[in-house]
Design an enzyme around this catalytic site. Structure first.
Site, PDB file in Angstrom:
ATOM      1  N   GLY A 186      61.927 -28.640 -13.902  1.00  0.00           N
ATOM      2  CA  GLY A 186      61.394 -27.631 -14.838  1.00  0.00           C
ATOM      3  C   GLY A 186      62.510 -26.852 -15.506  1.00  0.00           C
ATOM      4  O   GLY A 186      62.395 -25.647 -15.736  1.00  0.00           O
ATOM      5  N   ALA A 187      63.598 -27.561 -15.859  1.00  0.00           N
ATOM      6  CA  ALA A 187      64.766 -26.886 -16.435  1.00  0.00           C
ATOM      7  C   ALA A 187      64.695 -26.793 -17.952  1.00  0.00           C
ATOM      8  O   ALA A 187      65.603 -26.263 -18.585  1.00  0.00           O
ATOM      9  CB  ALA A 187      66.035 -27.632 -16.017  1.00  0.00           C
ATOM     10  N   SER A 188      63.608 -27.296 -18.537  1.00  0.00           N
ATOM     11  CA  SER A 188      63.498 -27.290 -19.998  1.00  0.00           C
ATOM     12  C   SER A 188      62.926 -25.994 -20.550  1.00  0.00           C
ATOM     13  O   SER A 188      62.794 -25.835 -21.760  1.00  0.00           O
ATOM     14  CB  SER A 188      62.624 -28.473 -20.446  1.00  0.00           C
ATOM     15  OG  SER A 188      61.417 -28.485 -19.713  1.00  0.00           O
TER      16      SER A 188
ATOM     17  N   VAL B  83      57.406 -34.869 -12.716  1.00  0.00           N
ATOM     18  CA  VAL B  83      57.588 -34.770 -11.251  1.00  0.00           C
ATOM     19  C   VAL B  83      56.351 -35.228 -10.479  1.00  0.00           C
ATOM     20  O   VAL B  83      56.431 -35.477  -9.273  1.00  0.00           O
ATOM     21  CB  VAL B  83      57.976 -33.338 -10.809  1.00  0.00           C
ATOM     22  CG1 VAL B  83      59.356 -32.958 -11.326  1.00  0.00           C
ATOM     23  CG2 VAL B  83      56.920 -32.308 -11.201  1.00  0.00           C
TER      24      VAL B  83
ATOM     25  N   ASN C 177      61.373 -26.118  -8.992  1.00  0.00           N
ATOM     26  CA  ASN C 177      60.899 -25.028  -9.861  1.00  0.00           C
ATOM     27  C   ASN C 177      59.732 -25.423 -10.760  1.00  0.00           C
ATOM     28  O   ASN C 177      58.920 -24.566 -11.124  1.00  0.00           O
ATOM     29  CB  ASN C 177      62.084 -24.552 -10.730  1.00  0.00           C
ATOM     30  CG  ASN C 177      61.637 -23.696 -11.884  1.00  0.00           C
ATOM     31  OD1 ASN C 177      61.288 -22.522 -11.706  1.00  0.00           O
ATOM     32  ND2 ASN C 177      61.612 -24.267 -13.084  1.00  0.00           N
TER      33      ASN C 177
ATOM     34  N   SER D  82      55.701 -17.715  -5.739  1.00  0.00           N
ATOM     35  CA  SER D  82      55.199 -16.626  -6.593  1.00  0.00           C
ATOM     36  C   SER D  82      54.644 -15.533  -5.678  1.00  0.00           C
ATOM     37  O   SER D  82      54.262 -15.824  -4.531  1.00  0.00           O
ATOM     38  CB  SER D  82      54.052 -17.156  -7.472  1.00  0.00           C
ATOM     39  OG  SER D  82      53.320 -16.099  -8.046  1.00  0.00           O
TER      40      SER D  82
ATOM     41  N   TYR E 175      46.138 -21.991  -8.457  1.00  0.00           N
ATOM     42  CA  TYR E 175      47.553 -21.597  -8.534  1.00  0.00           C
ATOM     43  C   TYR E 175      47.946 -20.795  -7.295  1.00  0.00           C
ATOM     44  O   TYR E 175      48.970 -21.064  -6.657  1.00  0.00           O
ATOM     45  CB  TYR E 175      47.777 -20.775  -9.805  1.00  0.00           C
ATOM     46  CG  TYR E 175      49.213 -20.345 -10.017  1.00  0.00           C
ATOM     47  CD1 TYR E 175      50.160 -21.249 -10.488  1.00  0.00           C
ATOM     48  CD2 TYR E 175      49.622 -19.042  -9.750  1.00  0.00           C
ATOM     49  CE1 TYR E 175      51.480 -20.863 -10.700  1.00  0.00           C
ATOM     50  CE2 TYR E 175      50.935 -18.650  -9.952  1.00  0.00           C
ATOM     51  CZ  TYR E 175      51.864 -19.565 -10.432  1.00  0.00           C
ATOM     52  OH  TYR E 175      53.175 -19.179 -10.628  1.00  0.00           O
TER      53      TYR E 175
ATOM     54  N   LYS F 164      50.715 -21.890  -4.297  1.00  0.00           N
ATOM     55  CA  LYS F 164      51.933 -21.140  -3.957  1.00  0.00           C
ATOM     56  C   LYS F 164      51.930 -20.697  -2.485  1.00  0.00           C
ATOM     57  O   LYS F 164      52.989 -20.619  -1.861  1.00  0.00           O
ATOM     58  CB  LYS F 164      52.098 -19.943  -4.903  1.00  0.00           C
ATOM     59  CG  LYS F 164      52.358 -20.346  -6.361  1.00  0.00           C
ATOM     60  CD  LYS F 164      53.579 -21.232  -6.533  1.00  0.00           C
ATOM     61  CE  LYS F 164      53.939 -21.487  -7.984  1.00  0.00           C
ATOM     62  NZ  LYS F 164      55.126 -22.346  -8.148  1.00  0.00           N
TER      63      LYS F 164
HETATM   64  N1  LIG Z   1      56.544 -16.809 -15.288  1.00  0.00           N
HETATM   65  C1  LIG Z   1      56.055 -16.165 -14.249  1.00  0.00           C
HETATM   66  O1  LIG Z   1      55.523 -15.047 -14.365  1.00  0.00           O
HETATM   67  C2  LIG Z   1      56.155 -16.778 -12.868  1.00  0.00           C
HETATM   68  C3  LIG Z   1      55.881 -15.957 -11.769  1.00  0.00           C
HETATM   69  C4  LIG Z   1      55.960 -16.485 -10.496  1.00  0.00           C
HETATM   70  C5  LIG Z   1      56.324 -17.803 -10.324  1.00  0.00           C
HETATM   71  N2  LIG Z   1      56.584 -18.587 -11.393  1.00  0.00           N
HETATM   72  C6  LIG Z   1      56.936 -19.991 -11.152  1.00  0.00           C
HETATM   73  O2  LIG Z   1      58.164 -20.292 -11.765  1.00  0.00           O
HETATM   74  C7  LIG Z   1      58.216 -21.692 -12.032  1.00  0.00           C
HETATM   75  C8  LIG Z   1      58.684 -21.901 -13.460  1.00  0.00           C
HETATM   76  O3  LIG Z   1      57.698 -21.369 -14.339  1.00  0.00           O
HETATM   77  P1  LIG Z   1      58.058 -20.644 -15.721  1.00  0.00           P
HETATM   78  O4  LIG Z   1      57.443 -19.317 -15.682  1.00  0.00           O
HETATM   79  O5  LIG Z   1      59.499 -20.771 -16.017  1.00  0.00           O
HETATM   80  O6  LIG Z   1      57.152 -21.532 -16.709  1.00  0.00           O
HETATM   81  P2  LIG Z   1      57.487 -22.432 -17.969  1.00  0.00           P
HETATM   82  O7  LIG Z   1      58.325 -21.697 -18.950  1.00  0.00           O
HETATM   83  O8  LIG Z   1      56.169 -22.962 -18.410  1.00  0.00           O
HETATM   84  O9  LIG Z   1      58.339 -23.613 -17.349  1.00  0.00           O
HETATM   85  C9  LIG Z   1      57.735 -24.590 -16.529  1.00  0.00           C
HETATM   86  C10 LIG Z   1      58.702 -25.750 -16.387  1.00  0.00           C
HETATM   87  O10 LIG Z   1      58.096 -26.714 -15.504  1.00  0.00           O
HETATM   88  C11 LIG Z   1      58.166 -27.981 -16.139  1.00  0.00           C
HETATM   89  N3  LIG Z   1      57.076 -28.826 -15.694  1.00  0.00           N
HETATM   90  C12 LIG Z   1      55.758 -28.524 -15.572  1.00  0.00           C
HETATM   91  N4  LIG Z   1      55.077 -29.585 -15.143  1.00  0.00           N
HETATM   92  C13 LIG Z   1      55.976 -30.596 -15.011  1.00  0.00           C
HETATM   93  C14 LIG Z   1      55.883 -31.940 -14.615  1.00  0.00           C
HETATM   94  N5  LIG Z   1      54.715 -32.492 -14.263  1.00  0.00           N
HETATM   95  N6  LIG Z   1      57.016 -32.689 -14.581  1.00  0.00           N
HETATM   96  C15 LIG Z   1      58.201 -32.155 -14.934  1.00  0.00           C
HETATM   97  N7  LIG Z   1      58.358 -30.878 -15.323  1.00  0.00           N
HETATM   98  C16 LIG Z   1      57.248 -30.115 -15.369  1.00  0.00           C
HETATM   99  C17 LIG Z   1      58.100 -27.695 -17.634  1.00  0.00           C
HETATM  100  O11 LIG Z   1      58.664 -28.798 -18.306  1.00  0.00           O
HETATM  101  P3  LIG Z   1      58.169 -29.286 -19.784  1.00  0.00           P
HETATM  102  O12 LIG Z   1      57.877 -28.034 -20.553  1.00  0.00           O
HETATM  103  O13 LIG Z   1      59.368 -30.028 -20.282  1.00  0.00           O
HETATM  104  O14 LIG Z   1      56.979 -30.124 -19.550  1.00  0.00           O
HETATM  105  C18 LIG Z   1      58.972 -26.445 -17.719  1.00  0.00           C
HETATM  106  O15 LIG Z   1      60.319 -26.808 -17.771  1.00  0.00           O
HETATM  107  C19 LIG Z   1      56.825 -22.248 -11.748  1.00  0.00           C
HETATM  108  O16 LIG Z   1      56.820 -22.879 -10.479  1.00  0.00           O
HETATM  109  C20 LIG Z   1      55.968 -21.001 -11.731  1.00  0.00           C
HETATM  110  O17 LIG Z   1      54.828 -21.143 -10.930  1.00  0.00           O
HETATM  111  C21 LIG Z   1      56.514 -18.104 -12.675  1.00  0.00           C
END
Ligand SMILES: NC(=O)c1ccc[n+]([C@@H]2O[C@H](COP(=O)([O-])OP(=O)(O)OC[C@H]3O[C@@H](n4cnc5c(N)ncnc54)[C@H](OP(=O)(O)O)[C@@H]3O)[C@@H](O)[C@H]2O)c1
Length: 253
Positions: free
Chosen positions: A12-14, A64, A90, A141, A154, A158
């Site tokens: 999820g590095a994109s 993934v 991630n 989370s 969700y 977690k």
């Molecule tokens: N943002 C928040 O408030 C928050 C709070 C608590 C925890 N988190 C956790 O933090 C982590 C990252 O989330 P984020 O907030 O940074 O969200 P985000 O900006 O939507 O990023 C999610 C990343 O996961 C990748 N991804 C999703 N499904 C995938 C798959 N099947 N295969 C490969 N890559 C996949 C996406 O890749 P593509 O876009 O290239 O598909 C993107 O790079 C998650 O586990 C989320 O639950 C986030």
């Protein structure tokens, strides 16, 4: 913190937290394997990382949740860099709804992405982490412990990641592998983009969430990245099986 010669794989590095972590670690000279589905975004982040210290990341376009892709992610990383020191699980998605208004499609997508892929990638990485005496950071989370009615699948995904973290930390301690989680509160990212809210609704939602945070500000991606980097570094060599909350005080309420 030293990441020279350390090979770090970030799923999820994109986008969002994963991208911020890649950029943070690139400034510490880590050798990065970056995974995402959206190739253009992934390549943009990889280029940004390369500019930091001239170390070219390996960009792996992959899903993934696909078993073949998961095997390819680990194989290509080890073939390219010769080893693996750190796995950052991630990649994640959110799905909305409680028990009365969600569906099994949401459940399957969320659980498969947020938990099953973590299980599988960890399983595949363990032989390499055993060799390097490496470590794992799972991105969980505050939803793992804070009940809510909005995103049941969700939340339980977690909670599963948290317990997985502790069980695997116990199992792998004898191999010299540490396993911890970082549990963020609200961070501005693309996570909520897919849930079907209009821009106005999303803005209102974010305003409400931030308004309820005692520190009254969203957590920044690079703050989460710094915590991930600390847990992945030798400075955290005695820390395993722990959940590190970074939430602007949200769990205080
Ligand atoms: N943002 C928040 O408030 C928050 C709070 C608590 C925890 N988190 C956790 O933090 C982590 C990252 O989330 P984020 O907030 O940074 O969200 P985000 O900006 O939507 O990023 C999610 C990343 O996961 C990748 N991804 C999703 N499904 C995938 C798959 N099947 N295969 C490969 N890559 C996949 C996406 O890749 P593509 O876009 O290239 O598909 C993107 O790079 C998650 O586990 C989320 O639950 C986030």
């Amino acid at each position: 913190m030293e990441f020279n010669e350390k090979v770090v794989l970030i799923t999820g590095a994109s986008s969002g937290i994963g991208a911020a972590t890649a950029i943070y670690l690139s400034k510490l000279s880590a050798k990065l394997a970056l995974v995402g589905r959206k190739e253009t975004n992934l390549r943009r982040i990889a280029l940004y990382c390369e500019k930091a210290k001239g170390v070219k990341p390996l960009a792996i376009t992959a899903d993934v949740t696909d078993d073949g892709d998961a095997e390819r992610i680990i194989r290509e990383t080890v073939e390219h860099f010769g080893k693996l020191d750190v796995l950052v699980n991630n990649a994640g998605v959110i799905g909305m709804g409680g028990i009365k208004n969600s569906n099994m499609e949401t459940y399957d997508k969320v659980m498969t992405t947020n938990m099953r892929s973590v299980y599988h990638l960890t399983m595949l990485a363990v032989p390499h982490l055993t060799e390097s005496k490496g470590c794992i950071v799972n991105i969980s989370s505050i939803a793992s412990t804070k009940p809510s009615t909005m995103a049941l699948a969700y939340n339980i995904s977690k909670a599963a990641v948290d317990h997985f973290t502790k069980c695997v930390a116990l199992e792998l301690a004898a191999d010299g592998i540490r396993v911890n989680s970082v549990n963020p509160g609200f961070v501005k990212s693309n996570l909520l983009r897919d849930i079907g809210l209009s821009d106005d609704q999303l803005e209102l939602f974010v305003k409400n969430v931030v308004g309820n945070m005692p520190l009254k500000k969203p957590v920044e991606g690079d703050e989460v990245a710094a915590l991930i980097a600390f847990l992945a570094s030798d400075k955290a060599k005695s820390i395993t099986g722990s959940h590190y909350v970074i939430d602007g005080g949200s769990l205080l309420r």
